[in-house]
Design a protein around this motif. Sequence first.
Motif, PDB file in Angstrom:
ATOM      1  N   VAL A 234      -6.531   8.465  31.895  1.00  0.00           N
ATOM      2  CA  VAL A 234      -7.118   7.122  31.858  1.00  0.00           C
ATOM      3  C   VAL A 234      -8.522   7.249  31.282  1.00  0.00           C
ATOM      4  CG1 VAL A 234      -7.753   5.080  33.180  1.00  0.00           C
ATOM      5  CG2 VAL A 234      -5.784   6.465  33.880  1.00  0.00           C
ATOM      6  N   MET A 235      -8.827   6.436  30.274  1.00  0.00           N
ATOM      7  CA  MET A 235     -10.129   6.500  29.613  1.00  0.00           C
ATOM      8  C   MET A 235     -10.582   5.095  29.224  1.00  0.00           C
ATOM      9  SD  MET A 235      -9.719   9.837  27.086  1.00  0.00           S
ATOM     10  CE  MET A 235     -11.437   9.687  26.564  1.00  0.00           C
ATOM     11  N   ARG A 276      -3.497   5.591  29.404  1.00  0.00           N
ATOM     12  CA  ARG A 276      -3.995   4.228  29.569  1.00  0.00           C
ATOM     13  C   ARG A 276      -5.439   4.175  29.065  1.00  0.00           C
ATOM     14  NH1 ARG A 276      -1.806   3.419  33.840  1.00  0.00           N
ATOM     15  NH2 ARG A 276      -3.359   4.038  35.386  1.00  0.00           N
ATOM     16  N   LEU A 277      -5.724   3.195  28.188  1.00  0.00           N
ATOM     17  CA  LEU A 277      -7.033   3.071  27.570  1.00  0.00           C
ATOM     18  C   LEU A 277      -7.596   1.680  27.812  1.00  0.00           C
ATOM     19  CD1 LEU A 277      -9.178   4.410  25.675  1.00  0.00           C
ATOM     20  CD2 LEU A 277      -7.991   3.268  23.772  1.00  0.00           C
ATOM     21  N   TYR A 278      -8.802   1.619  28.381  1.00  0.00           N
ATOM     22  CA  TYR A 278      -9.540   0.371  28.524  1.00  0.00           C
ATOM     23  C   TYR A 278     -10.519   0.260  27.358  1.00  0.00           C
ATOM     24  CZ  TYR A 278      -7.714   0.097  33.269  1.00  0.00           C
ATOM     25  OH  TYR A 278      -6.880   0.026  34.368  1.00  0.00           O
ATOM     26  N   VAL A 279     -10.505  -0.884  26.690  1.00  0.00           N
ATOM     27  CA  VAL A 279     -11.338  -1.079  25.507  1.00  0.00           C
ATOM     28  C   VAL A 279     -12.422  -2.107  25.817  1.00  0.00           C
ATOM     29  CG1 VAL A 279     -11.403  -1.703  23.076  1.00  0.00           C
ATOM     30  CG2 VAL A 279      -9.399  -0.529  24.007  1.00  0.00           C
ATOM     31  N   ALA A 280     -13.662  -1.622  25.873  1.00  0.00           N
ATOM     32  CA  ALA A 280     -14.815  -2.498  26.099  1.00  0.00           C
ATOM     33  C   ALA A 280     -15.225  -3.058  24.745  1.00  0.00           C
ATOM     34  CB  ALA A 280     -15.954  -1.715  26.741  1.00  0.00           C
ATOM     35  N   ASP A 296      -1.743  -1.413  18.324  1.00  0.00           N
ATOM     36  CA  ASP A 296      -0.659  -1.113  17.381  1.00  0.00           C
ATOM     37  C   ASP A 296      -0.421   0.388  17.281  1.00  0.00           C
ATOM     38  OD1 ASP A 296      -0.331  -3.788  16.886  1.00  0.00           O
ATOM     39  OD2 ASP A 296      -1.446  -3.789  14.991  1.00  0.00           O
ATOM     40  N   ARG A 297      -1.491   1.165  17.278  1.00  0.00           N
ATOM     41  CA  ARG A 297      -1.346   2.607  17.150  1.00  0.00           C
ATOM     42  C   ARG A 297      -0.884   3.252  18.455  1.00  0.00           C
ATOM     43  NH1 ARG A 297      -6.510   4.572  16.528  1.00  0.00           N
ATOM     44  NH2 ARG A 297      -5.524   6.622  16.341  1.00  0.00           N
ATOM     45  N   ALA A 298      -1.280   2.665  19.585  1.00  0.00           N
ATOM     46  CA  ALA A 298      -0.977   3.267  20.888  1.00  0.00           C
ATOM     47  C   ALA A 298       0.455   2.994  21.340  1.00  0.00           C
ATOM     48  CB  ALA A 298      -1.958   2.745  21.936  1.00  0.00           C
ATOM     49  N   ALA A 299       0.992   1.845  20.992  1.00  0.00           N
ATOM     50  CA  ALA A 299       2.306   1.440  21.504  1.00  0.00           C
ATOM     51  C   ALA A 299       3.404   2.473  21.236  1.00  0.00           C
ATOM     52  CB  ALA A 299       2.696   0.075  20.930  1.00  0.00           C
ATOM     53  N   PRO A 300       3.534   3.000  20.018  1.00  0.00           N
ATOM     54  CA  PRO A 300       4.605   3.984  19.791  1.00  0.00           C
ATOM     55  C   PRO A 300       4.418   5.282  20.574  1.00  0.00           C
ATOM     56  CG  PRO A 300       3.761   3.103  17.717  1.00  0.00           C
ATOM     57  CD  PRO A 300       2.816   2.680  18.780  1.00  0.00           C
ATOM     58  N   LEU A 301       3.202   5.528  21.054  1.00  0.00           N
ATOM     59  CA  LEU A 301       2.907   6.757  21.796  1.00  0.00           C
ATOM     60  C   LEU A 301       3.041   6.563  23.301  1.00  0.00           C
ATOM     61  CD1 LEU A 301      -0.271   7.852  19.804  1.00  0.00           C
ATOM     62  CD2 LEU A 301       2.091   8.613  19.457  1.00  0.00           C
ATOM     63  N   GLY A 302       3.391   5.339  23.729  1.00  0.00           N
ATOM     64  CA  GLY A 302       3.525   5.064  25.144  1.00  0.00           C
ATOM     65  C   GLY A 302       2.198   4.938  25.865  1.00  0.00           C
ATOM     66  N   ILE A 303       1.127   4.623  25.135  1.00  0.00           N
ATOM     67  CA  ILE A 303      -0.207   4.462  25.724  1.00  0.00           C
ATOM     68  C   ILE A 303      -0.472   2.981  25.946  1.00  0.00           C
ATOM     69  CG2 ILE A 303      -2.682   4.811  25.381  1.00  0.00           C
ATOM     70  CD1 ILE A 303      -1.953   7.183  23.559  1.00  0.00           C
ATOM     71  N   GLU A 304      -0.831   2.613  27.164  1.00  0.00           N
ATOM     72  CA  GLU A 304      -1.186   1.230  27.471  1.00  0.00           C
ATOM     73  C   GLU A 304      -2.638   0.973  27.072  1.00  0.00           C
ATOM     74  OE1 GLU A 304       1.007  -0.142  31.413  1.00  0.00           O
ATOM     75  OE2 GLU A 304      -0.199   1.660  31.757  1.00  0.00           O
ATOM     76  N   VAL A 305      -2.904  -0.190  26.502  1.00  0.00           N
ATOM     77  CA  VAL A 305      -4.254  -0.565  26.096  1.00  0.00           C
ATOM     78  C   VAL A 305      -4.606  -1.903  26.730  1.00  0.00           C
ATOM     79  CG1 VAL A 305      -5.768  -1.162  24.168  1.00  0.00           C
ATOM     80  CG2 VAL A 305      -4.113   0.698  23.922  1.00  0.00           C
ATOM     81  N   PHE A 306      -5.754  -1.942  27.423  1.00  0.00           N
ATOM     82  CA  PHE A 306      -6.226  -3.156  28.083  1.00  0.00           C
ATOM     83  C   PHE A 306      -7.654  -3.455  27.625  1.00  0.00           C
ATOM     84  CE2 PHE A 306      -3.146  -1.207  30.947  1.00  0.00           C
ATOM     85  CZ  PHE A 306      -2.313  -2.281  31.235  1.00  0.00           C
ATOM     86  N   GLN A 334     -10.070  -6.833  35.986  1.00  0.00           N
ATOM     87  CA  GLN A 334      -9.608  -6.431  34.671  1.00  0.00           C
ATOM     88  C   GLN A 334      -9.029  -5.009  34.664  1.00  0.00           C
ATOM     89  OE1 GLN A 334     -12.209  -7.625  31.322  1.00  0.00           O
ATOM     90  NE2 GLN A 334     -13.613  -8.456  32.860  1.00  0.00           N
ATOM     91  N   PHE A 335      -9.302  -4.261  35.738  1.00  0.00           N
ATOM     92  CA  PHE A 335      -8.729  -2.924  35.871  1.00  0.00           C
ATOM     93  C   PHE A 335      -7.357  -3.012  36.533  1.00  0.00           C
ATOM     94  CE2 PHE A 335     -12.668  -1.395  34.524  1.00  0.00           C
ATOM     95  CZ  PHE A 335     -12.702  -0.010  34.486  1.00  0.00           C
ATOM     96  N   GLN A 336      -6.479  -2.111  36.179  1.00  0.00           N
ATOM     97  CA  GLN A 336      -5.185  -2.030  36.847  1.00  0.00           C
ATOM     98  C   GLN A 336      -5.397  -1.604  38.303  1.00  0.00           C
ATOM     99  OE1 GLN A 336      -1.984  -2.845  35.190  1.00  0.00           O
ATOM    100  NE2 GLN A 336      -3.739  -3.816  34.213  1.00  0.00           N
ATOM    101  N   PRO A 337      -4.565  -2.095  39.234  1.00  0.00           N
ATOM    102  CA  PRO A 337      -4.782  -1.799  40.655  1.00  0.00           C
ATOM    103  C   PRO A 337      -4.966  -0.320  40.955  1.00  0.00           C
ATOM    104  CG  PRO A 337      -3.104  -3.468  40.420  1.00  0.00           C
ATOM    105  CD  PRO A 337      -3.426  -3.026  39.036  1.00  0.00           C
TER     106      PRO A 337
END
Length: 344
Positions: A234-235, A276-280, A296-306, A334-337
């Motif tokens: 998570v980053m 999982r990536l949080y984008v400020a 778009d780039r993360a989806a095929p890699l199974g990375i969630e972006v918020f 805004q963070f996942q539980p």
Amino acid sequence: MPTTAADIARRLADDAEAVCRRYLSNGRREGHYWMVGDVHNNRGRSLYVRLSGQGDGLRQPGKWTDASSGDHGDLLDIISASCGHARFRDTLDEARRFLSLSPEEQAPRNPAPRKSKAGTAEAARRLWAASKPLQGTLARAYLAGRAIADLRDDAWLRFHPHCFYRPSDEDDPLVRRAWPALIAAVTDDAGRVMGVHRTWLDPASCDKAPVAYPRRAMGHLLGHGVRFGSAGAVMAAGEGIETMQSLKQVSPLLPMVAGLSAAHLGALEFPEQLRRLYVARDDDPAGTAALAALRDRAAPLGIEVFGLEPARGDFNADLVTLGRERMGASLRSQFQPGDRHLLQ
């Protein structure tokens, strides 16, 4: 003289900086890129043209991307838009005229002074090595003035007391050529210094120096960033150093990276362990485009972006006006539980 469009595009790419100086004159060089507002030569930093590279697709010289619109292309597109051509034939004719100029005619009227390997990763590493730790420096005081007090992950931040500043056409002719500077190392995922970012500072005000462009980066920037903490599953990522350091004040255990611009944010390389990536993101079209590019780039890699939205326009404004506790509370929803324990 080149005849086909492909030949002309290749010749233009061989001298991409000269093309940019002529047709995108309101921009400026930053490391291996030419930064400008858009293909119509408006001022800004949304569009970036690669000036050098390995010629392998994304890293090919002469290729450009507009982080605000998502458009991309080559230098023929730049010439067409800059000149307002309605026909491709006119663009090719203009490009041929440009390529027929002598080297003296192609050169900029006031070329920037250059040392050997200026703007390269090697030059960036030399500047990084010549810098010193933040403690007790003007750079430390500058960050403290922006309510950034906790610098537990400051390994890639340093201070240079006398950092060279190359004036732009928008600077006063008598502007100082060196200022103290906050130096941030731009690294790859393995921790190798690929570039540096400089924030020039004014000792009199303890704020940014009174120059046209108090922030500049150099080196190999694409895909890399300024890192705060080791990569993890998570980053968080964002554009500016102050943005990410402000977020770090309320989430000190969350690894973060600053991409330094919307264009570079959208092109950040993903660590292998990232899930999982949080984008400020900044609340502007370029920030929206960067978030979309990452998704778009993360989806095929199974990375969630918020996406993370500031309450006061940007996260440093949140930190200064709200304080740590209220800023953390505004981010909690805004963070996942499962990640809310990362917020103080």
